[in-house]
Design a protein around this motif. Structure first.
Motif, short mmCIF file in Angstrom:
data_model
loop_
_atom_site.label_atom_id
_atom_site.label_comp_id
_atom_site.label_asym_id
_atom_site.label_seq_id
_atom_site.Cartn_x
_atom_site.Cartn_y
_atom_site.Cartn_z
N ARG A 1 0.84 -1.19 0.00
CA ARG A 1 0.00 0.00 0.00
C ARG A 1 0.88 1.23 0.00
NH1 ARG A 1 -4.77 0.97 2.30
NH2 ARG A 1 -3.74 2.36 3.75
N ARG A 2 0.26 2.35 -0.34
CA ARG A 2 1.01 3.59 -0.26
C ARG A 2 1.11 4.01 1.20
NH1 ARG A 2 -3.41 7.19 -3.48
NH2 ARG A 2 -5.01 7.18 -1.90
N PRO A 3 2.02 4.91 1.53
CA PRO A 3 2.24 5.29 2.94
C PRO A 3 1.00 5.87 3.60
CG PRO A 3 4.00 6.12 1.55
CD PRO A 3 2.96 5.57 0.64
N GLU A 4 0.85 5.56 4.87
CA GLU A 4 -0.29 6.06 5.66
C GLU A 4 -0.34 7.59 5.63
OE1 GLU A 4 -1.98 5.92 10.25
OE2 GLU A 4 -0.24 4.72 9.71
N MET A 5 0.81 8.25 5.66
CA MET A 5 0.85 9.71 5.63
C MET A 5 0.17 10.25 4.37
SD MET A 5 4.70 10.49 6.77
CE MET A 5 4.61 11.79 7.96
N PHE A 6 0.40 9.59 3.25
CA PHE A 6 -0.20 10.03 2.00
C PHE A 6 -1.71 9.80 2.02
CE2 PHE A 6 -1.36 9.59 -2.50
CZ PHE A 6 -0.87 10.80 -2.98
N ASP A 7 -2.14 8.66 2.58
CA ASP A 7 -3.58 8.38 2.71
C ASP A 7 -4.26 9.46 3.56
OD1 ASP A 7 -3.61 6.13 1.11
OD2 ASP A 7 -3.32 4.75 2.79
N LYS A 8 -3.59 9.89 4.63
CA LYS A 8 -4.16 10.94 5.48
C LYS A 8 -4.29 12.26 4.72
CE LYS A 8 -2.64 9.20 9.99
NZ LYS A 8 -1.78 9.46 11.16
N LEU A 9 -3.33 12.58 3.89
CA LEU A 9 -3.41 13.80 3.08
C LEU A 9 -4.58 13.72 2.11
CD1 LEU A 9 -2.22 16.51 2.08
CD2 LEU A 9 -0.83 15.17 0.50
N VAL A 10 -4.72 12.61 1.44
CA VAL A 10 -5.82 12.43 0.48
C VAL A 10 -7.18 12.47 1.20
CG1 VAL A 10 -6.86 10.80 -1.16
CG2 VAL A 10 -4.38 11.20 -1.17
N ALA B 1 -1.64 20.52 7.96
CA ALA B 1 -1.03 19.60 8.92
C ALA B 1 -0.38 18.41 8.20
CB ALA B 1 -2.07 19.11 9.93
N GLN B 2 -1.09 17.84 7.22
CA GLN B 2 -0.57 16.66 6.54
C GLN B 2 0.61 16.99 5.62
OE1 GLN B 2 -1.33 13.70 7.57
NE2 GLN B 2 -2.74 14.73 8.96
N VAL B 3 0.56 18.16 4.97
CA VAL B 3 1.68 18.56 4.13
C VAL B 3 2.91 18.81 4.99
CG1 VAL B 3 2.56 20.42 2.64
CG2 VAL B 3 0.33 19.42 2.20
N SER B 4 2.73 19.41 6.15
CA SER B 4 3.85 19.63 7.08
C SER B 4 4.44 18.29 7.53
CB SER B 4 3.40 20.43 8.31
OG SER B 4 3.06 21.73 7.92
N ALA B 5 3.57 17.32 7.81
CA ALA B 5 4.04 15.99 8.23
C ALA B 5 4.81 15.31 7.09
CB ALA B 5 2.86 15.13 8.67
N LEU B 6 4.31 15.40 5.86
CA LEU B 6 5.01 14.82 4.71
C LEU B 6 6.37 15.48 4.49
CD1 LEU B 6 2.19 14.37 2.04
CD2 LEU B 6 3.55 12.57 3.07
N LYS C 1 12.27 15.24 4.80
CA LYS C 1 13.52 15.85 5.26
C LYS C 1 14.30 14.92 6.21
CE LYS C 1 12.26 20.65 4.63
NZ LYS C 1 11.82 21.90 5.24
N ASN C 2 13.57 14.10 6.97
CA ASN C 2 14.21 13.16 7.91
C ASN C 2 14.52 11.81 7.27
OD1 ASN C 2 14.11 14.99 10.07
ND2 ASN C 2 12.06 14.33 10.65
N ASP C 3 14.32 11.71 5.96
CA ASP C 3 14.53 10.46 5.21
C ASP C 3 13.63 9.32 5.69
OD1 ASP C 3 16.43 11.56 3.50
OD2 ASP C 3 18.08 11.11 4.89
N ASP C 4 12.47 9.67 6.25
CA ASP C 4 11.48 8.65 6.61
C ASP C 4 10.54 8.38 5.43
OD1 ASP C 4 12.42 8.40 9.21
OD2 ASP C 4 11.13 10.01 9.95
N LEU C 5 10.59 9.24 4.43
CA LEU C 5 9.74 9.13 3.25
C LEU C 5 10.57 9.53 2.05
CD1 LEU C 5 6.75 8.82 2.14
CD2 LEU C 5 6.58 11.29 2.43
N VAL C 6 10.49 8.75 0.98
CA VAL C 6 11.21 9.07 -0.25
C VAL C 6 10.18 9.36 -1.33
CG1 VAL C 6 12.79 8.20 -2.01
CG2 VAL C 6 13.13 7.59 0.40
N SER D 1 8.34 -3.23 -4.00
CA SER D 1 7.36 -2.33 -4.58
C SER D 1 7.48 -0.96 -3.96
CB SER D 1 5.95 -2.88 -4.38
OG SER D 1 5.62 -2.85 -3.02
N LEU D 2 6.91 0.00 -4.64
CA LEU D 2 6.92 1.38 -4.18
C LEU D 2 5.50 1.89 -4.32
CD1 LEU D 2 8.65 3.80 -3.25
CD2 LEU D 2 8.97 4.36 -5.65
N GLY D 3 4.88 2.17 -3.19
CA GLY D 3 3.52 2.70 -3.22
C GLY D 3 2.52 1.76 -3.86
#
Length: 174
Positions: free
Chosen positions: A28-37, A54-59, A64-69, A92-94
């Protein structure tokens, strides 16, 4: 009766393995992206904007912390090209398998540096195309600036040409 057993045994094996194949988790795609959508579903404009912010700031922080590419198609293709010649695990990716539509079957570059390596040669290629070696001798000694072309061959091997030398067997070392 023995012929019947030859037919039934493969059918039983397939029937037993089918649930294991069906149970493989789908990427699946990252939970952070699902929250933004999910912010799109908020009807009140101020709350929707606050959710997006809030979600864009989290992404942004995760990237920036290399937790998401985050990569676009061009970056994925460039990465595939730079990894040409290495045996990599399938991943896989997303939710999309990166090896799908991978039409990288060859690379073309120029020799950036060359040195003797045992009976063969070691080449550093331009444009971050890696370091490759041959174990074969060549009719003419390769030199810096020679055009080099390497193609996938059978059973995970690589064949190509460097300068005037054709049918050279290569392996990626770096």
């Amino acid at each position: 009766m023995p012929n019947r057993a030859k037919i039934l045994l493969p059918a039983v094996i397939v029937a037993l393995l089918a649930p294991a194949v069906a149970a493989a988790p789908e990427a699946r795609r990252p939970e952070m992206f699902d929250k933004l959508v999910a912010c799109r579903a908020i009807t009140e404009p101020t709350q929707r904007l606050a959710c997006y912010d809030a979600q864009v700031s989290a992404l942004d922080a995760a990237e920036k912390n290399d937790d998401l590419v985050i990569m676009d198609r061009k970056q994925v293709q460039e990465t595939r090209r730079s990894l040409f010649g290495f045996t990599l695990p399938k991943f896989s990716l997303g939710g999309k398998k990166l090896d799908e539509k991978d039409d990288t079957n060859e690379i073309e570059s120029t020799v950036q540096s060359v040195r003797r390596a045992g009976n063969g040669w070691s080449f550093v290629l331009a444009n971050d195309a890696g370091t490759w070696e041959t174990s074969d001798g060549m009719a003419t000694a390769p030199k810096i600036g020679d055009k080099i072309r390497i193609k996938k061959a059978t059973m995970g091997s690589f064949l190509g040409s460097v300068g005037f030398n054709r049918g050279v067997r290569f392996r990626r070392v770096q």
